[in-house]
Scaffold this motif. Sequence first.
Motif, PDB file in Angstrom:
ATOM      1  N   LEU B  15       0.827  -1.205   0.000  1.00 31.18           N
ATOM      2  CA  LEU B  15       0.000   0.000   0.000  1.00 31.18           C
ATOM      3  C   LEU B  15       0.860   1.253   0.000  1.00 31.18           C
ATOM      4  N   ILE B  16       0.355   2.286  -0.614  1.00 27.71           N
ATOM      5  CA  ILE B  16       1.100   3.543  -0.691  1.00 27.71           C
ATOM      6  C   ILE B  16       0.476   4.551   0.270  1.00 27.71           C
ATOM      7  N   ASP B  17       1.282   4.982   1.230  1.00 31.49           N
ATOM      8  CA  ASP B  17       0.791   5.815   2.329  1.00 31.49           C
ATOM      9  C   ASP B  17       1.466   7.177   2.261  1.00 31.49           C
ATOM     10  N   TYR B  19       0.540  10.115   2.984  1.00 30.75           N
ATOM     11  CA  TYR B  19       0.341  11.036   4.111  1.00 30.75           C
ATOM     12  C   TYR B  19       0.817  10.469   5.456  1.00 30.75           C
ATOM     13  N   ILE B  21      -0.259   7.934   7.231  1.00 28.46           N
ATOM     14  CA  ILE B  21      -1.394   7.645   8.111  1.00 28.46           C
ATOM     15  C   ILE B  21      -1.038   6.506   9.084  1.00 28.46           C
ATOM     16  N   VAL B  22      -0.363   5.480   8.580  1.00 31.48           N
ATOM     17  CA  VAL B  22      -0.046   4.316   9.412  1.00 31.48           C
ATOM     18  C   VAL B  22       0.975   4.691  10.494  1.00 31.48           C
ATOM     19  N   ASP B  24       1.166   7.501  11.963  1.00 28.95           N
ATOM     20  CA  ASP B  24       0.372   8.229  12.950  1.00 28.95           C
ATOM     21  C   ASP B  24      -0.416   7.239  13.821  1.00 28.95           C
ATOM     22  N   LEU B  25      -1.063   6.265  13.193  1.00 28.92           N
ATOM     23  CA  LEU B  25      -1.920   5.327  13.937  1.00 28.92           C
ATOM     24  C   LEU B  25      -1.138   4.379  14.838  1.00 28.92           C
ATOM     25  N   TYR B  26       0.048   3.968  14.391  1.00 32.94           N
ATOM     26  CA  TYR B  26       0.772   2.892  15.080  1.00 32.94           C
ATOM     27  C   TYR B  26       2.076   3.338  15.758  1.00 32.94           C
ATOM     28  N   GLY B  27       2.351   4.641  15.762  1.00 34.31           N
ATOM     29  CA  GLY B  27       3.565   5.105  16.422  1.00 34.31           C
ATOM     30  C   GLY B  27       4.843   4.636  15.740  1.00 34.31           C
ATOM     31  N   ILE B  28       4.849   4.716  14.414  1.00 33.20           N
ATOM     32  CA  ILE B  28       6.030   4.304  13.652  1.00 33.20           C
ATOM     33  C   ILE B  28       6.901   5.534  13.402  1.00 33.20           C
ATOM     34  N   ALA B  33      10.019  -0.844   9.719  1.00 29.79           N
ATOM     35  CA  ALA B  33       9.453  -1.156  11.030  1.00 29.79           C
ATOM     36  C   ALA B  33       8.352  -2.191  10.855  1.00 29.79           C
ATOM     37  N   VAL B  35       4.910  -4.217  12.939  1.00 32.91           N
ATOM     38  CA  VAL B  35       3.960  -4.366  14.042  1.00 32.91           C
ATOM     39  C   VAL B  35       3.284  -5.719  13.846  1.00 32.91           C
TER      40      VAL B  35
END
Lengths: 137, 179
Positions: B15-17, B19, B21-22, B24-28, B33, B35
């Motif tokens: 997936l291409i992120d 912005y 987003i991931v 932000d959601l998962y503290g990366i 990295a 999870v």
Amino acid sequence: MTVGLIINQNGETASVEVASNFGEFAISLDDFATITGWQLKPEGLCIAENCVPVRDAKMLTNHTHIDLIEFARVTNQNIAVDQQRKVAALGEQADVRSEAMTTLDAPDFTLPDIHGRQVSFSDYNRRKRLLLAWSSW
Amino acid sequence: MREWATKEPMSMPILIDKYHIVADLYGIVNVPAAVWVDEDSKIVRPADSVPGSDMFRSFTNVDSEVHHSLLRKWVRTGERDLNDQQVREFQVSPDQDLQLARLHRRIAIALRESGTDADGVSVHLARAEELAPLDWTIRRGNMPLVGADPFGDEFFKFVGQWSQAGRPGFKLGTGRTDI
């Protein structure tokens, strides 16, 4: 009216008209509901079943438009705004995010894959998932 | 990325992120990295730096096999190396400056796509870096956007600043051979 761009906390964007006669960054109630998922109701600002009371409605809305900066303040969200270029980005505050992280619930998200197809993390529910973040540079 | 990712057939979705987003959601706070998320959609291992191979081991001091072996064990037997309390302890919570930096970076990305406002892009990337000068997803993530080499001088300058500040970021240190 000028055209502006909103980026919501899920990274979805919408091109909207920004009011020139109300608020600092006000958009129509319809655009507001579409891009934020929140709605203005008699009981306050609501998302799903949850509502936040609005103390000073005159600051928030003129009944056709709603000011995003005041909305973010009332609902404890972050907002970054470029007034010159009419771009606004909404996001979660640090304490809200940190609190959500402690539940250990894996948040869902939807992103395009490399073929442009929308994929959700929840499409793979009920399986073990390895979420890898990387960059091709 | 598309060229690399389609060279070998892969069953995992890529997936291409744009912005972040991931992150932000998962503290990366850096890549690569990983999870772990279980069948009940619970996070059972928090984001940590996990290289896919030992290619950069002399720089990262990470033995990549340590994570691979823990992962195999969890997939095959369901046995985890961390309990819930440890997962919480090793998560990286954001601060408000980082959350605001992410929003300025998103504005920069959106302006960059519209393609007409190079000044706007620079202003918001710079604001993001002021707010989160030690976050890798901001500092290194911005490098390709401003034409800087993510393996070049800017990168090593950033690594120097980050080391001086006590290497803030991931706390778990999976496979680290130097601690």
